[in-house]
Design an enzyme around this catalytic site. Structure first.
Site, PDB file in Angstrom:
ATOM      1  N   SER A 203       0.848  -1.193   0.000  1.00 49.95           N
ATOM      2  CA  SER A 203       0.000   0.000   0.000  1.00 49.95           C
ATOM      3  C   SER A 203       0.888   1.250   0.000  1.00 49.95           C
ATOM      4  O   SER A 203       1.663   1.450  -0.932  1.00 49.95           O
ATOM      5  CB  SER A 203      -0.949  -0.023   1.198  1.00 49.95           C
ATOM      6  OG  SER A 203      -1.939   0.978   1.072  1.00 49.95           O
TER       7      SER A 203
ATOM      8  N   HIS B  57      -6.780  -5.767  -1.289  1.00 53.17           N
ATOM      9  CA  HIS B  57      -5.683  -4.863  -0.957  1.00 53.17           C
ATOM     10  C   HIS B  57      -4.721  -5.525   0.026  1.00 53.17           C
ATOM     11  O   HIS B  57      -5.091  -5.847   1.155  1.00 53.17           O
ATOM     12  CB  HIS B  57      -6.240  -3.573  -0.366  1.00 53.17           C
ATOM     13  CG  HIS B  57      -5.223  -2.486  -0.226  1.00 53.17           C
ATOM     14  ND1 HIS B  57      -4.570  -1.932  -1.313  1.00 53.17           N
ATOM     15  CD2 HIS B  57      -4.740  -1.845   0.861  1.00 53.17           C
ATOM     16  CE1 HIS B  57      -3.740  -1.000  -0.893  1.00 53.17           C
ATOM     17  NE2 HIS B  57      -3.814  -0.931   0.422  1.00 53.17           N
TER      18      HIS B  57
ATOM     19  N   ASP C 173      -8.592  -5.325  -5.584  1.00 55.91           N
ATOM     20  CA  ASP C 173      -8.217  -4.313  -4.592  1.00 55.91           C
ATOM     21  C   ASP C 173      -9.381  -3.352  -4.405  1.00 55.91           C
ATOM     22  O   ASP C 173      -9.817  -2.692  -5.355  1.00 55.91           O
ATOM     23  CB  ASP C 173      -6.971  -3.564  -5.063  1.00 55.91           C
ATOM     24  CG  ASP C 173      -6.323  -2.759  -3.946  1.00 55.91           C
ATOM     25  OD1 ASP C 173      -7.052  -2.093  -3.195  1.00 55.91           O
ATOM     26  OD2 ASP C 173      -5.085  -2.788  -3.841  1.00 55.91           O
TER      27      ASP C 173
END
Length: 594
Positions: A261, A521, A482
């Protein structure tokens, strides 16, 4: 350590003075972005045209000065690899494969003595031994505070964590998530267990709020923005390497970065700006293009607000399941995963009239879902950015809350809200419910101009040749499902890197990207998430073994592996061989088509 080389190379917007004095040059304000909105990535072309006149001096400087330093680093890495490969071939270890390449060693001095260490612009705040706990062995925890005078005086806090026994000769830098720069207070336990020295940083501010970007007088706090955007993670790296060298009496043989991330973005920032910092980088679900990403994350909530129609999650789930049902078998395997995401064009209007536990789906509901899947557009219908891929949960960016009386309201993604409040509107009291379509378009243009010019948060420089020339290796991966980062932006970034570097073959010599269908994610979801991305980087750097695929696994609630599947190097896909258990990786192969 003084870095003369400007790591942006010929993709840099900074003048040559930035290359000489470091990344601390004060800003004077960004360029004016052309009003024309282009198709695809939208404003990028106009932005680059606006920048191009200021690139020549930095490019020339890199060729004259930077190229020499990079060449030396690359030669050093090649020599290390040549020496170590024979050792690796015969080493056996229960730790990660690379751990046997460098003899394990202990400290050359006491942990407490590190408080007397002298590092430029750095104060060593403490150095204490942390006893072993559970599977985590004893380690020395060093905490430091870095400043960047004369331009910046704010503090970047760094934590360096050093195994007191069995150090494997390597250093790993770690990243953060959202608006958190990372964790300077405790190590990545798994890395310490494996013998790695590790480090983390708050990147100039504590906590996960974006409020650090704004001064009390509502002016932008550029030093802290820069610390979060790129400088803090480099400060961490420089300090950690000095501490490692002092504690063990020798420098780390190899340095790696591992993040997801924001951490993935930080890894790419390192490759782009500081190509000699790390031998290998594992960047997962990278939140790159973040100045535009954060802006367009408001798209779905804005559409619901303007329509006066916040969909209950029950309806969103119905749309998501309908898309999966329609597109699941496009890859010839029925497994609840949209593997052929490029071919899935399910139209939400097909569900109109369907009864759900939270009401009958209407044409207005379908219109909102189609807009979310499509992504933001300008008044002429030209695409500004990407939308959610079908099969992705809506509750990341388009979360809603339904009360007992049936009232549904929006619950926007916190990082998006902070971006608008502190970075764009410079108003802590800004209310997302006031966002209009015209304001959204202006915000998109502002973000592209005000922030991308300085590349403080974007991490979207496409010329990675300085990192290549330094001998670095990069493994990126992202999940197609995601729910908070539009990972088609990462696909697009990788395609542009390939075009800049000289095509797929040249790029794959040092940078490879893997796309995992059904994975969310940083992991999770219905797909098989990569489990060995970091080890793949280590093997590539130290063994010369470039990964052609990653190992993907899906686990149940109890942690049991229920599915394995290869995660293929983009653009290849995992194609079913036509027989055998579809939950077993050996029955798939990476090919150019299904």
């Amino acid at each position: 350590m003084v870095h003369v080389y400007h790591s942006g190379g010929c993709d840099s917007a900074r003048p040559v003075t930035a290359a000489v004095t470091g990344e601390n040059a004060p800003r004077q304000g960004g360029p004016t972005l052309p009003k024309a909105v282009h198709e695809g990535v939208g404003l990028e072309l106009g932005w680059w045209l606006d920048r191009i006149g200021r690139r020549i001096s930095a490019c020339s400087f890199f060729r004259l000065v930077g190229g020499w330093s990079v060449a030396v680093v690359r030669l050093t890495r090649l020599v290390k690899l040549a020496v170590l490969v024979p050792v690796v071939a015969v080493s056996v270890s229960v730790l990660p494969a690379a751990a046997g390449a460098v003899p394990r060693s202990g400290p050359a001095r006491s942990c407490a003595s590190l408080t007397g260490l002298s590092i430029a612009n750095t104060a060593i705040d403490s150095a204490v031994v942390v006893p072993a706990s559970g599977a985590t062995p004893e380690y020395c925890a060093v905490r430091a505070t870095v400043s960047n005078p004369p331009t910046y005086s704010n503090a970047v806090r760094v934590g360096v964590f050093l195994p007191t026994r069995g150090w494997n000769g390597r250093f790993v830098g770690t990243g953060g998530g959202g608006f958190s720069g990372g964790n300077p207070n405790s190590p990545d336990a798994a890395m310490v267990q494996a013998g790695y020295a590790t480090a983390g940083t708050d990147a100039g501010h504590a906590g996960a709020s974006g409020s650090f970007a704004l001064n009390a007088d509502r002016t932008l706090n550029w030093p802290r923005i820069d610390d979060f955007g790129f400088l803090g993670i480099h400060n961490m790296t420089v300090v950690a390497k000095e501490v490692v060298n002092a504690f063990y009496g020798k420098a780390a043989e190899y340095s790696y970065f591992n993040g997801c991330s924001t951490g993935g973005r930080q890894g790419l920032i390192e490759a782009q700006r500081y190509p000699t910092d790390y031998d290998g980088i594992a960047a997962a679900s990278p939140a790159i293009n973040s100045q535009l990403l954060r802006t367009v994350q408001a798209w779905g909530q804005m559409q619901m607000q303007l329509a006066g129609n916040f969909l209950p999650q029950c309806k969103f789930d119905a749309f998501n399941q309908a898309a999966i049902t329609a597109c699941d078998n496009l890859d010839r395997v029925t497994d609840g995963i949209i593997s052929d995401w490029k071919s899935c064009q399910y139209d939400a209007r097909r569900l109109v009239g369907t009864v759900t536990p939270c009401g009958t789906i209407t044409a207005a509901d379908a219109d909102i879902v189609n807009k979310i899947w499509q992504g933001p557009v300008d008044p002429k219908g030209n695409s500004l950015w990407f939308g959610l891929l079908r099969g992705t949960r809506f509750n990341g960016l388009n979360n809603t809350v339904t009360t007992a009386d049936g009232t549904t309201t929006g619950s926007p993604f916190a990082a998006m809200n902070d971006w608008y409040r502190y970075f764009l509107n410079q108003d802590p009291n800004w209310d997302w419910r006031t966002l209009t379509y015209d304001q959204f378009l202006r915000a998109f243009q502002q973000a592209g101009s005000q922030y991308a010019d300085f590349d403080v948060t974007a991490a979207d420089r496409i010329d990675l040749t300085p990192y290549r020339d330094a001998g670095g290796k990069l493994v990126m991966w992202a999940g197609a499902s995601d729910e908070v980062v539009y990972q088609q932006g990462t696909v697009d970034y990788y395609e542009r890197v390939k075009a800049t570097v000289g095509g797929a073959k040249e790029t794959e010599k040092f940078a490879r990207f893997f796309f995992a269908p059904g994975v969310e994610h940083c992991g999770g979801g219905v797909g098989a998430e990569p489990t060995n991305a970091f080890q793949a980087v280590v093997d590539w750097v130290e063994h010369g073994k470039a990964p052609s695929q990653l190992t993907g696994e899906k686990v149940d609630a109890d942690g049991n592996v229920v599915m394995t599947r290869p995660v293929c190097m983009y653009p290849q896909v995992a194609s079913y061989k036509g027989k055998g258990d579809t939950n077993t990786a050996r029955n798939f192969q990476c090919k150019n088509s299904f």
